[in-house]
Design a protein around this motif. Structure first.
Motif, short mmCIF file in Angstrom:
data_model
loop_
_atom_site.label_atom_id
_atom_site.label_comp_id
_atom_site.label_asym_id
_atom_site.label_seq_id
_atom_site.Cartn_x
_atom_site.Cartn_y
_atom_site.Cartn_z
N PHE A 59 -17.35 5.25 20.38
CA PHE A 59 -16.97 3.98 19.92
C PHE A 59 -16.94 4.06 18.53
CE2 PHE A 59 -19.88 2.63 23.40
CZ PHE A 59 -19.10 2.82 24.32
N LEU A 60 -17.60 4.79 17.70
CA LEU A 60 -17.45 4.76 16.29
C LEU A 60 -16.31 5.51 15.59
CD1 LEU A 60 -21.08 5.51 15.01
CD2 LEU A 60 -19.86 3.50 14.86
N GLN A 61 -15.81 6.49 16.31
CA GLN A 61 -14.29 6.92 15.81
C GLN A 61 -13.26 6.09 15.99
OE1 GLN A 61 -13.83 10.43 18.52
NE2 GLN A 61 -12.93 9.14 20.01
N LEU A 62 -13.38 5.28 16.53
CA LEU A 62 -12.32 4.16 16.60
C LEU A 62 -12.54 2.80 15.95
CD1 LEU A 62 -11.00 4.13 20.25
CD2 LEU A 62 -10.04 5.27 18.42
N ILE A 63 -13.89 2.58 15.75
CA ILE A 63 -14.30 1.26 15.10
C ILE A 63 -14.00 1.65 13.44
CG2 ILE A 63 -16.26 -0.20 14.53
CD1 ILE A 63 -17.11 -0.08 17.42
N LEU A 64 -14.55 2.75 12.96
CA LEU A 64 -14.72 3.07 11.43
C LEU A 64 -13.14 2.79 11.05
CD1 LEU A 64 -17.26 5.67 10.98
CD2 LEU A 64 -17.40 3.45 10.52
N PRO A 65 -11.92 3.42 11.46
CA PRO A 65 -10.75 3.02 11.04
C PRO A 65 -10.34 1.61 10.66
CG PRO A 65 -10.66 4.94 12.28
CD PRO A 65 -11.78 4.34 12.59
N LEU A 66 -10.71 0.94 11.96
CA LEU A 66 -10.47 -0.73 11.86
C LEU A 66 -11.25 -1.52 10.95
CD1 LEU A 66 -9.16 -3.12 13.24
CD2 LEU A 66 -10.81 -3.00 15.10
N GLY A 67 -12.34 -0.87 11.06
CA GLY A 67 -13.62 -1.50 9.87
C GLY A 67 -12.90 -1.26 8.49
N LEU A 68 -12.34 -0.14 8.31
CA LEU A 68 -11.87 0.17 6.82
C LEU A 68 -10.67 -0.61 6.44
CD1 LEU A 68 -11.95 1.90 4.30
CD2 LEU A 68 -10.51 3.36 5.52
N PHE A 69 -9.92 -0.89 7.68
CA PHE A 69 -8.67 -1.69 7.39
C PHE A 69 -9.08 -3.19 7.11
CE2 PHE A 69 -4.99 -3.96 9.46
CZ PHE A 69 -4.22 -3.51 8.65
N LEU A 70 -10.05 -3.45 8.01
CA LEU A 70 -10.23 -5.07 7.71
C LEU A 70 -10.98 -5.01 6.53
CD1 LEU A 70 -11.37 -6.17 11.30
CD2 LEU A 70 -9.42 -6.63 10.12
N GLY A 71 -12.02 -4.17 6.12
CA GLY A 71 -12.63 -4.19 5.03
C GLY A 71 -11.93 -4.36 3.78
N ILE A 72 -10.67 -3.59 3.55
CA ILE A 72 -9.67 -3.55 2.48
C ILE A 72 -9.07 -5.10 2.55
CG2 ILE A 72 -7.45 -2.70 1.57
CD1 ILE A 72 -8.34 0.06 2.67
N LEU A 73 -8.78 -5.47 3.66
CA LEU A 73 -8.02 -6.84 3.63
C LEU A 73 -8.90 -7.77 3.20
CD1 LEU A 73 -6.04 -6.85 7.09
CD2 LEU A 73 -4.95 -6.38 4.93
N LEU A 74 -10.13 -7.99 3.66
CA LEU A 74 -11.08 -9.18 3.28
C LEU A 74 -11.79 -8.97 2.04
CD1 LEU A 74 -13.16 -9.12 6.61
CD2 LEU A 74 -11.32 -10.72 5.71
N THR A 75 -11.87 -7.68 1.61
CA THR A 75 -12.39 -7.38 0.06
C THR A 75 -11.24 -7.69 -1.09
OG1 THR A 75 -14.10 -5.74 0.82
CG2 THR A 75 -13.77 -5.45 -1.35
N TYR A 76 -10.15 -7.11 -1.02
CA TYR A 76 -9.05 -7.40 -1.99
C TYR A 76 -8.61 -8.79 -1.84
CZ TYR A 76 -9.39 -2.26 -2.76
OH TYR A 76 -9.80 -0.98 -3.08
N GLY A 77 -8.62 -9.37 -0.62
CA GLY A 77 -7.95 -10.69 -0.33
C GLY A 77 -8.90 -11.58 -1.28
N ARG A 78 -10.22 -11.29 -1.23
CA ARG A 78 -11.11 -12.33 -1.75
C ARG A 78 -10.92 -12.10 -3.19
NH1 ARG A 78 -15.90 -11.47 -4.48
NH2 ARG A 78 -15.95 -9.11 -3.70
N LEU A 79 -10.88 -10.92 -3.83
CA LEU A 79 -10.62 -10.58 -5.25
C LEU A 79 -9.21 -11.23 -5.73
CD1 LEU A 79 -11.61 -6.75 -5.59
CD2 LEU A 79 -12.78 -8.74 -6.03
N TYR A 80 -8.25 -11.14 -5.03
CA TYR A 80 -7.00 -11.89 -5.33
C TYR A 80 -7.13 -13.41 -5.60
CZ TYR A 80 -3.93 -7.69 -5.13
OH TYR A 80 -3.18 -6.58 -5.28
N LEU A 81 -8.07 -13.91 -4.23
CA LEU A 81 -8.13 -15.42 -4.25
C LEU A 81 -8.94 -15.75 -5.65
CD1 LEU A 81 -7.75 -17.76 -2.47
CD2 LEU A 81 -9.80 -17.36 -1.37
N GLU A 82 -10.02 -15.07 -6.03
CA GLU A 82 -10.83 -15.43 -7.05
C GLU A 82 -10.31 -15.04 -8.47
OE1 GLU A 82 -14.86 -13.97 -6.28
OE2 GLU A 82 -14.94 -15.29 -4.48
N SER A 83 -8.94 -14.62 -8.49
CA SER A 83 -8.33 -14.07 -9.68
C SER A 83 -8.89 -12.84 -10.20
CB SER A 83 -8.22 -15.22 -10.59
OG SER A 83 -7.56 -16.54 -9.98
N GLU A 84 -9.84 -12.29 -9.51
CA GLU A 84 -10.43 -10.90 -10.08
C GLU A 84 -9.22 -9.76 -10.44
OE1 GLU A 84 -14.30 -9.46 -9.03
OE2 GLU A 84 -14.60 -11.39 -8.16
#
Length: 374
Positions: A59-84
Motif C-alpha cells: 500500500f505504501l509504495q503507491l501512497i507515498l508518491p501521492l502523499g508527496l504530490f499532495l504535500g507539495i500542492l498543499l504546503t506551497y499553496g499555503r505559502l503562496y496564499l500567505e505571501s511567504e
C-alpha cells in the motif's frame, strides 16, 4: 540552508499527515473485507492483523508518491496564499531553486519507495501467500467461533456451536443448516437441519475430515411445507469442506526482485520495470507539483488541486495500463514504461517553463507588432 530546512520540514509534515490519512482509508477498506471473510469462517480471525501488516508495504509504495504530490500542492499553496513565497522570491528564491529544494524530500521518498517496491513489498506478499496456503489446509471446524452463526460452503451451509474446547476438539450445542442441492439439475430441493448435543472431529487416512455429531436430530423438508422428515441419531457424520480463501495477490508480485533480473520471461520483465518505475514516479510528480502549487492569493489554494489530482491519476492509470499491456504482449518490452515517464516529464517541463514560454511569445508578438506599425 535555513530556507531548505524550513521548506523540507513543512513538506515532510504535510506528507506524513496526508499519507497517514490515505493509508488509514485504504487499510480500513481492506480490513473490513478480510473481517467479513473471517466472520464467514473463510479466514482465521487470528491472522487478520498479520495479513494487514504484510500488505502494508504494498500500500505504501503507491501512497507515498501521492502523499508527496499532495504535500507539495498543499504546503506551497499555503505559502503562496500567505505571501511567504512572495517574500522568498524577493530575497532571491527562484523557481529553479524551489524545485531543487523540493528534490531533497523527494529523494528521501524515492529511496523509501525503492526499498518498498524492490524488497519489502515482495517479501510481505510472499508471507501473505504462505499464510493463505496454511489457511487452505483449514476446514470449517478450524475456523468456527463459539456463539456465532457462520456461513460456509459457498453460502449453502450455516454452522453454529454454543461452546468449543480450547484445543478445538470438542463442540457443545451444535446447529447446522444446509441447503440440499439436486445432483441432476443443481437446484435446491430442500433444507436439512441438524442439531446435536455435542460433536468432535474425525480425520480419515486420506486426509478428509468429518464432524461427528452425537445425540441429536435431523430435520429434512421444504420451508413453509408440512411434508418433512425427522430422524433421531446417536452419531452422525458431516464432511468438512475447506474454506475458499480469496485475497488478491498477483502471481508475479511476491517474487523477489533478484529473481526478476536476467529472466527473459515477459511477465518477469514487466514486473521488474514496474518496480523500477515507482521511484522514478516520485521525481516526475515533484516536477509536476511545483508549478501546479503556484496560486494567486485571490484565487484560493485549492483552485489547481482538482486538475493536479486528475493529472496524477492519469499518470498512474497510464502506468497500470502499460503494465497490463506488457503482460499481454500488446507492447514491446523495449518500449516498456519509459515512454509514459518521458511523456509526463515533458508535461512537467512545459508547466515549469510555461511562464517563460508565454513571456517569449508575448515579446515576439510585441516586436512583430512594432515592426508592422513602424
Amino acid at each position: 540552508m535555513i530556507i531548505f530546512r524550513y521548506l523540507s520540514r513543512e513538506l515532510l509534515i504535510t506528507l506524513g499527515a496526508v499519507s497517514a490519512v490515505l493509508l488509514l482509508i485504504i487499510m480500513s477498506g481492506r480490513f473490513i473485507k478480510y473481517l467479513a471473510q473471517a466472520a464467514q469462517g473463510i479466514l482465521d480471525p487470528g491472522v487478520l492483523f498479520t495479513i494487514i501488516g504484510f500488505r502494508m508495504p504494498g500500500f505504501l509504495q503507491l501512497i507515498l508518491p501521492l502523499g508527496l504530490f499532495l504535500g507539495i500542492l498543499l504546503t506551497y499553496g499555503r505559502l503562496y496564499l500567505e505571501s511567504e513565497m512572495t517574500v522568498l522570491s524577493a530575497t532571491g528564491m527562484s523557481q529553479h531553486r524551489l524545485l531543487a529544494y523540493s528534490m531533497g524530500p523527494a529523494l528521501i521518498v524515492a529511496l523509501a519507495v525503492a526499498c518498498l517496491s524492490l524488497w519489502l513489498s515482495p517479501k510481505g506478499l510472499a508471507e501473505v501467500e504462505r499464510i493463505l496456503n496454511e489457511q487452505d489446509s483449514l476446514t470449517e471446524f478450524d475456523t468456527l467461533v463459539p456463539g456465532r452463526f457462520q456461513t460456509l460452503k459457498d453460502g449453502t451451509r450455516v454452522t453454529y456451536t454454543q461452546d468449543l474446547s480450547s484445543d478445538r476438539s470438542q463442540l457443545q450445542g451444535v446447529f447446522i443448516s444446509e441447503t440440499v442441492v439436486s445432483q441432476q439439475d443443481g437446484k435446491a430441493r430442500g433444507l436439512a437441519v441438524l442439531v446435536a448435543d455435542g460433536g468432535r472431529q474425525l480425520i480419515q487416512p486420506d486426509g478428509s475430515r468429518y464432524l461427528i455429531l452425537e445425540h441429536g436430530f435431523r430435520y429434512d423438508g421444504r420451508p413453509g411445507q408440512a411434508d418433512y422428515r425427522v430422524v433421531q441419531y446417536d452419531t452422525y457424520g458431516v464432511q468438512l469442506a475447506r474454506p475458499n480463501v480469496v485475497i488478491e495477490v498477483g502471481e508475479m508480485e511476491s517474487i523477489p526482485t533478484g529473481q526478476l533480473f536476467g529472466n527473459p520471461d515477459r511477465r518477469y520483465q514487466s514486473e521488474l520495470q514496474w518496480r523500477l518505475s515507482l521511484p522514478v514516479l516520485v521525481f516526475i510528480v515533484t516536477l509536476l507539483a511545483v508549478p501546479l502549487s503556484k496560486v494567486n492569493p485571490r484565487q484560493g489554494r485549492y483552485l489547481k488541486l482538482l486538475p493536479a489530482i486528475l493529472l496524477y491519476m492519469a499518470y498512474l492509470a497510464s502506468l497500470i495500463a502499460v503494465r497490463g499491456a506488457l503482460n499481454k504482449g500488446k507492447l514491446p518490452l523495449s518500449l516498456g514504461f519509459w515512454w509514459v515517464h518521458l511523456l509526463f516529464l515533458s508535461i512537467g517541463l512545459i508547466l515549469f517553463y510555461w511562464e517563460s514560454i508565454r513571456w517569449r511569445f508575448g515579446q515576439r508578438r510585441v516586436v512583430k507588432k512594432e515592426l508592422i506599425n513602424g
